[in-house]
Design a protein around this motif. Structure first.
Motif, PDB file in Angstrom:
ATOM      1  N   ARG A 112      36.780  46.942  32.901  1.00 42.57           N
ATOM      2  CA  ARG A 112      36.759  47.527  34.248  1.00 42.57           C
ATOM      3  C   ARG A 112      35.676  48.609  34.352  1.00 42.57           C
ATOM      4  O   ARG A 112      34.940  48.684  35.330  1.00 42.57           O
ATOM      5  CB  ARG A 112      38.137  48.130  34.572  1.00 42.57           C
ATOM      6  N   THR A 113      35.566  49.428  33.287  1.00 40.18           N
ATOM      7  CA  THR A 113      34.560  50.488  33.266  1.00 40.18           C
ATOM      8  C   THR A 113      33.151  49.905  33.252  1.00 40.18           C
ATOM      9  O   THR A 113      32.263  50.368  33.973  1.00 40.18           O
ATOM     10  CB  THR A 113      34.766  51.404  32.038  1.00 40.18           C
ATOM     11  N   LEU A 114      32.952  48.874  32.424  1.00 42.16           N
ATOM     12  CA  LEU A 114      31.644  48.229  32.337  1.00 42.16           C
ATOM     13  C   LEU A 114      31.214  47.650  33.683  1.00 42.16           C
ATOM     14  O   LEU A 114      30.059  47.780  34.103  1.00 42.16           O
ATOM     15  CB  LEU A 114      31.679  47.117  31.278  1.00 42.16           C
ATOM     16  N   LEU A 115      32.156  47.046  34.397  1.00 45.04           N
ATOM     17  CA  LEU A 115      31.867  46.405  35.680  1.00 45.04           C
ATOM     18  C   LEU A 115      31.899  47.397  36.844  1.00 45.04           C
ATOM     19  O   LEU A 115      31.526  47.031  37.966  1.00 45.04           O
ATOM     20  CB  LEU A 115      32.896  45.304  35.955  1.00 45.04           C
ATOM     21  N   ASP A 116      32.368  48.610  36.571  1.00 39.92           N
ATOM     22  CA  ASP A 116      32.577  49.611  37.626  1.00 39.92           C
ATOM     23  C   ASP A 116      33.500  49.032  38.700  1.00 39.92           C
ATOM     24  O   ASP A 116      33.271  49.181  39.904  1.00 39.92           O
ATOM     25  CB  ASP A 116      31.245  50.056  38.245  1.00 39.92           C
ATOM     26  N   TYR A 117      34.544  48.366  38.233  1.00 37.93           N
ATOM     27  CA  TYR A 117      35.509  47.720  39.127  1.00 37.93           C
ATOM     28  C   TYR A 117      36.564  48.749  39.538  1.00 37.93           C
ATOM     29  O   TYR A 117      37.063  49.499  38.695  1.00 37.93           O
ATOM     30  CB  TYR A 117      36.163  46.540  38.400  1.00 37.93           C
ATOM     31  N   PRO A 118      36.944  48.828  40.814  1.00 35.31           N
ATOM     32  CA  PRO A 118      37.885  49.856  41.278  1.00 35.31           C
ATOM     33  C   PRO A 118      39.257  49.769  40.596  1.00 35.31           C
ATOM     34  O   PRO A 118      39.864  48.683  40.546  1.00 35.31           O
ATOM     35  CB  PRO A 118      38.013  49.576  42.787  1.00 35.31           C
ATOM     36  N   LEU A 119      39.719  50.900  40.093  1.00 36.12           N
ATOM     37  CA  LEU A 119      41.028  50.969  39.432  1.00 36.12           C
ATOM     38  C   LEU A 119      42.147  50.565  40.394  1.00 36.12           C
ATOM     39  O   LEU A 119      43.105  49.896  40.000  1.00 36.12           O
ATOM     40  CB  LEU A 119      41.266  52.388  38.896  1.00 36.12           C
ATOM     41  N   ASP A 120      42.019  50.955  41.654  1.00 37.87           N
ATOM     42  CA  ASP A 120      43.059  50.631  42.640  1.00 37.87           C
ATOM     43  C   ASP A 120      43.253  49.122  42.780  1.00 37.87           C
ATOM     44  O   ASP A 120      44.378  48.655  42.977  1.00 37.87           O
ATOM     45  CB  ASP A 120      42.707  51.212  44.014  1.00 37.87           C
ATOM     46  N   GLU A 144      42.831  35.912  33.215  1.00 38.23           N
ATOM     47  CA  GLU A 144      42.617  35.678  34.649  1.00 38.23           C
ATOM     48  C   GLU A 144      42.157  36.970  35.339  1.00 38.23           C
ATOM     49  O   GLU A 144      41.272  36.938  36.197  1.00 38.23           O
ATOM     50  CB  GLU A 144      43.928  35.185  35.274  1.00 38.23           C
ATOM     51  N   LEU A 145      42.742  38.098  34.931  1.00 31.92           N
ATOM     52  CA  LEU A 145      42.338  39.385  35.495  1.00 31.92           C
ATOM     53  C   LEU A 145      40.889  39.705  35.131  1.00 31.92           C
ATOM     54  O   LEU A 145      40.110  40.168  35.977  1.00 31.92           O
ATOM     55  CB  LEU A 145      43.271  40.499  34.997  1.00 31.92           C
ATOM     56  N   VAL A 146      40.515  39.452  33.880  1.00 34.96           N
ATOM     57  CA  VAL A 146      39.134  39.682  33.446  1.00 34.96           C
ATOM     58  C   VAL A 146      38.176  38.833  34.278  1.00 34.96           C
ATOM     59  O   VAL A 146      37.155  39.325  34.772  1.00 34.96           O
ATOM     60  CB  VAL A 146      38.968  39.361  31.938  1.00 34.96           C
ATOM     61  N   LYS A 147      38.533  37.575  34.457  1.00 32.94           N
ATOM     62  CA  LYS A 147      37.684  36.672  35.239  1.00 32.94           C
ATOM     63  C   LYS A 147      37.580  37.142  36.685  1.00 32.94           C
ATOM     64  O   LYS A 147      36.481  37.127  37.276  1.00 32.94           O
ATOM     65  CB  LYS A 147      38.263  35.251  35.183  1.00 32.94           C
ATOM     66  N   THR A 148      38.686  37.585  37.265  1.00 27.50           N
ATOM     67  CA  THR A 148      38.696  38.085  38.646  1.00 27.50           C
ATOM     68  C   THR A 148      37.744  39.263  38.799  1.00 27.50           C
ATOM     69  O   THR A 148      36.952  39.326  39.754  1.00 27.50           O
ATOM     70  CB  THR A 148      40.129  38.513  39.044  1.00 27.50           C
ATOM     71  N   MET A 149      37.804  40.198  37.854  1.00 24.93           N
ATOM     72  CA  MET A 149      36.929  41.377  37.907  1.00 24.93           C
ATOM     73  C   MET A 149      35.465  40.973  37.774  1.00 24.93           C
ATOM     74  O   MET A 149      34.601  41.452  38.515  1.00 24.93           O
ATOM     75  CB  MET A 149      37.308  42.383  36.803  1.00 24.93           C
ATOM     76  N   CYS A 150      35.192  40.078  36.834  1.00 25.83           N
ATOM     77  CA  CYS A 150      33.805  39.666  36.589  1.00 25.83           C
ATOM     78  C   CYS A 150      33.215  38.932  37.786  1.00 25.83           C
ATOM     79  O   CYS A 150      32.082  39.209  38.201  1.00 25.83           O
ATOM     80  CB  CYS A 150      33.733  38.785  35.343  1.00 25.83           C
TER      81      CYS A 150
END
Length: 201
Positions: A112-120, A144-150
């Motif tokens: 999440r940090t690497l992608l700067d994906y929102p924590l919310d 699945e969550l990793v794929k969604t973020m990416c």
């Protein structure tokens, strides 16, 4: 503890109930799992405690040992519970012991940090799964969550979602399956998409 109503359990540290509870609790490694606490009658006014795994209904059993090191057992249990401070003279006073971060929780945090994906958005996704942290999910759901973020990160980097997913499968999923470090693979995939987008401009 969760129950059908409020219960108050009072017992002395030197009672058979407390000692049988402590012996059974001492073999528990994960206190996040639900337990059943049962009271079992002994002779006359003596009661014992029995613990069961609430899911499997299997009794958690440890042999009776009247000479057990109760202070050490209490210390070990409190450590696994996260370090509960106690002022009872019979038990040692403990400071809060930080619990180690579960590998899957750390995995999601790093990605999440690497992608700067929102924590919310991660929290919202977890709520839909009825959990509050990734480590409570099956590995397939975490993937699945990793794929969604990416793919959310790649949404504006490719001409089509299919292209982003295809490159993700090849450069991340397949690479990790062949022994590559996941963060390194994701980072390489991100750089490739950014380079491709820059070249197309």
């Amino acid at each position: 503890m969760r129950a059908d109503e409020i219960y108050i359990v009072r017992t002395g540290i030197e009672t058979n109930f407390s000692k049988t509870f402590l012996l059974a609790a001492s073999i528990i490694q994960d206190f996040d799992k639900p337990l059943i606490i049962a009271v079992t009658a002994g002779e006359e006014n003596v009661v014992f405690c029995r613990l069961y795994d609430a899911v499997t209904k299997v009794r958690l059993r440890r042999e009776w040992d009247k000479d057990a090191d109760w202070a050490s057992i209490i210390h070990d249990i409190q450590t696994r519970l996260g370090g509960v401070s106690s002022t009872t003279p019979s038990t040692p006073k403990l400071s809060v012991v930080p619990q180690p971060v579960h590998p899957q929780d750390l995995r999601i945090k790093n990605i999440r940090t690497l992608l700067d994906y929102p924590l919310d958005l991660v929290k919202e996704w977890l709520e839909f799964q009825d959990v509050d942290r990734p480590s409570l999910l099956h590995i397939s759901k975490i993937n699945e969550l990793v794929k969604t973020m990416c793919l959310a990160w790649a949404a504006d980097k490719c001409e089509s979602p299919n292209e982003a997913e295809s490159l993700y499968q090849k450069h991340v999923v397949d690479a990790v399956a062949n022994g590559a470090d996941e963060l390194t693979a994701i980072n390489g995939w991100m750089q490739q998409l950014q380079s491709a987008k820059a070249g197309a401009v």
